[in-house]
Design a protein around this motif. Sequence first.
Motif, PDB file in Angstrom:
ATOM      1  N   TYR A 153      -4.947  -3.855  -6.159  1.00 47.34           N
ATOM      2  CA  TYR A 153      -6.092  -4.760  -6.360  1.00 47.34           C
ATOM      3  C   TYR A 153      -5.696  -6.153  -5.893  1.00 47.34           C
ATOM      4  O   TYR A 153      -4.666  -6.698  -6.330  1.00 47.34           O
ATOM      5  CB  TYR A 153      -6.470  -4.775  -7.842  1.00 47.34           C
ATOM      6  CG  TYR A 153      -7.535  -5.788  -8.210  1.00 47.34           C
ATOM      7  CD1 TYR A 153      -8.885  -5.527  -7.970  1.00 47.34           C
ATOM      8  CD2 TYR A 153      -7.206  -6.999  -8.807  1.00 47.34           C
ATOM      9  CE1 TYR A 153      -9.858  -6.451  -8.312  1.00 47.34           C
ATOM     10  CE2 TYR A 153      -8.176  -7.925  -9.159  1.00 47.34           C
ATOM     11  CZ  TYR A 153      -9.497  -7.653  -8.903  1.00 47.34           C
ATOM     12  OH  TYR A 153     -10.463  -8.570  -9.231  1.00 47.34           O
ATOM     13  N   CYS A 166      -7.745  -5.771   4.372  1.00 42.60           N
ATOM     14  CA  CYS A 166      -7.913  -5.716   2.917  1.00 42.60           C
ATOM     15  C   CYS A 166      -8.709  -4.474   2.523  1.00 42.60           C
ATOM     16  O   CYS A 166      -8.367  -3.769   1.567  1.00 42.60           O
ATOM     17  CB  CYS A 166      -8.614  -6.969   2.412  1.00 42.60           C
ATOM     18  SG  CYS A 166      -7.631  -8.481   2.510  1.00 42.60           S
ATOM     19  N   PHE A 168     -10.847  -5.314  -3.820  1.00 41.92           N
ATOM     20  CA  PHE A 168     -10.445  -6.708  -3.630  1.00 41.92           C
ATOM     21  C   PHE A 168     -11.668  -7.603  -3.772  1.00 41.92           C
ATOM     22  O   PHE A 168     -12.816  -7.127  -3.750  1.00 41.92           O
ATOM     23  CB  PHE A 168      -9.763  -6.922  -2.276  1.00 41.92           C
ATOM     24  CG  PHE A 168     -10.680  -6.882  -1.071  1.00 41.92           C
ATOM     25  CD1 PHE A 168     -11.118  -8.043  -0.460  1.00 41.92           C
ATOM     26  CD2 PHE A 168     -11.091  -5.660  -0.540  1.00 41.92           C
ATOM     27  CE1 PHE A 168     -11.948  -8.008   0.652  1.00 41.92           C
ATOM     28  CE2 PHE A 168     -11.916  -5.604   0.578  1.00 41.92           C
ATOM     29  CZ  PHE A 168     -12.346  -6.783   1.179  1.00 41.92           C
ATOM     30  N   CYS A 224      -6.520  -1.848   0.363  1.00 41.71           N
ATOM     31  CA  CYS A 224      -6.690  -2.073  -1.081  1.00 41.71           C
ATOM     32  C   CYS A 224      -7.677  -1.065  -1.665  1.00 41.71           C
ATOM     33  O   CYS A 224      -8.609  -0.617  -0.987  1.00 41.71           O
ATOM     34  CB  CYS A 224      -7.209  -3.483  -1.351  1.00 41.71           C
ATOM     35  SG  CYS A 224      -6.072  -4.801  -0.853  1.00 41.71           S
ATOM     36  N   ARG A 276       0.838  -1.209   0.000  1.00 37.12           N
ATOM     37  CA  ARG A 276       0.000   0.000   0.000  1.00 37.12           C
ATOM     38  C   ARG A 276       0.873   1.259   0.000  1.00 37.12           C
ATOM     39  O   ARG A 276       0.572   2.238  -0.699  1.00 37.12           O
ATOM     40  CB  ARG A 276      -0.905  -0.007   1.221  1.00 37.12           C
ATOM     41  CG  ARG A 276      -1.752   1.247   1.435  1.00 37.12           C
ATOM     42  CD  ARG A 276      -2.875   1.354   0.419  1.00 37.12           C
ATOM     43  NE  ARG A 276      -2.529   2.129  -0.751  1.00 37.12           N
ATOM     44  CZ  ARG A 276      -3.227   2.095  -1.880  1.00 37.12           C
ATOM     45  NH1 ARG A 276      -4.304   1.333  -1.986  1.00 37.12           N
ATOM     46  NH2 ARG A 276      -2.858   2.818  -2.908  1.00 37.12           N
TER      47      ARG A 276
END
Length: 344
Positions: free
Chosen positions: A168, A188, A195, A192, A157
């Motif tokens: 992704y 997540c 996802f 993200c 990240r």
Amino acid sequence: MIRFTNDYSEGCHPAVLAAIAAANTEGNFGYGTDPHCEHAQALIREAIGAPDADVHFLVGGTQVNATAICAFLRPHQAVLTSRLGHVCGHETGAVEATGHKCVALPCGPDAKLLPGAIREAVAAHPNEHNVQPKLVYISNTTETGAVYTGEELRALRAVCSELGLYLYLDGARLASALAAGGAGLAECAALCDAFTIGGTKNGALFGEALCILNDALKPDFRYILKQRGGMLAKGFLLGIQYEALMQDGLYEQLGRRSTALALRLRDGMRALGVPFACESPSNQQFPILPNAVLDRLRGRFHWEEMGPRAGDAAEIRLVTSWATEDSAVDAFLQALAQALAGQG
């Protein structure tokens, strides 16, 4: 025959099948606009701790990856993935068919993508004469059964934020990753841009749930979903399945079971002196066995051949699922012991 071929050989978990049967003739709105999809979306938002997430249901993994990446990227933009990434080698160029290049980056046997490789790839595409890297694709678990931890996901990240890239995560086997110590659902969602929560390989008849967290990626997604053939007329069938999976901890429970059985299989093979191609804490295991031993096991068990190895041996893949029985693991280990001893 006992199958360790994959984790989608069976239909679906009894709770999912019962839910489908219960709603079979009730009548529903189409295209994912029904109460079941709305309830399932609410359950997922609660589970991932992201009340503002957009949640969409698609039938399969290749379909959701290609549709999402097509929707998220402009025509000149590309995907960064490890050379073993699923979008690279297992989806028949589905992402490329939407007009977006997949740039394959080096990785180790764990198939993980590292921040340094991302930086090098961006530096190698400096201007308009190259595609523009924009989206980093990872999967949890990876193609070789490894898992990204929360710490590793945070490192990805950080580099994505630094370089202006989307992150992704393909969660086709996310349930096993969760059981094996991978980044949690809330992590997540926090780390993200989008996802997936895979159902096909974890108790659903079919289905993947796409969670979009980045507000910039949300507008008009349903237009691309429809255009790319991903909008199921009987979308309520997806919603019904995720209603069942996301209640009472069933999704995580099924992942724990498949993973625990795989580790029993792994530990039993290790006790017999069997080497492995890579370390996997998840429901995919990759032992290396002499071809003579494999010949003794054929016909009673099924696996996926991964390729030849030195010394007249081969690497195979054994996969356990929510439906794998303890007795199947015991039978394989007993037969393997006999085959290694030249019997059977």
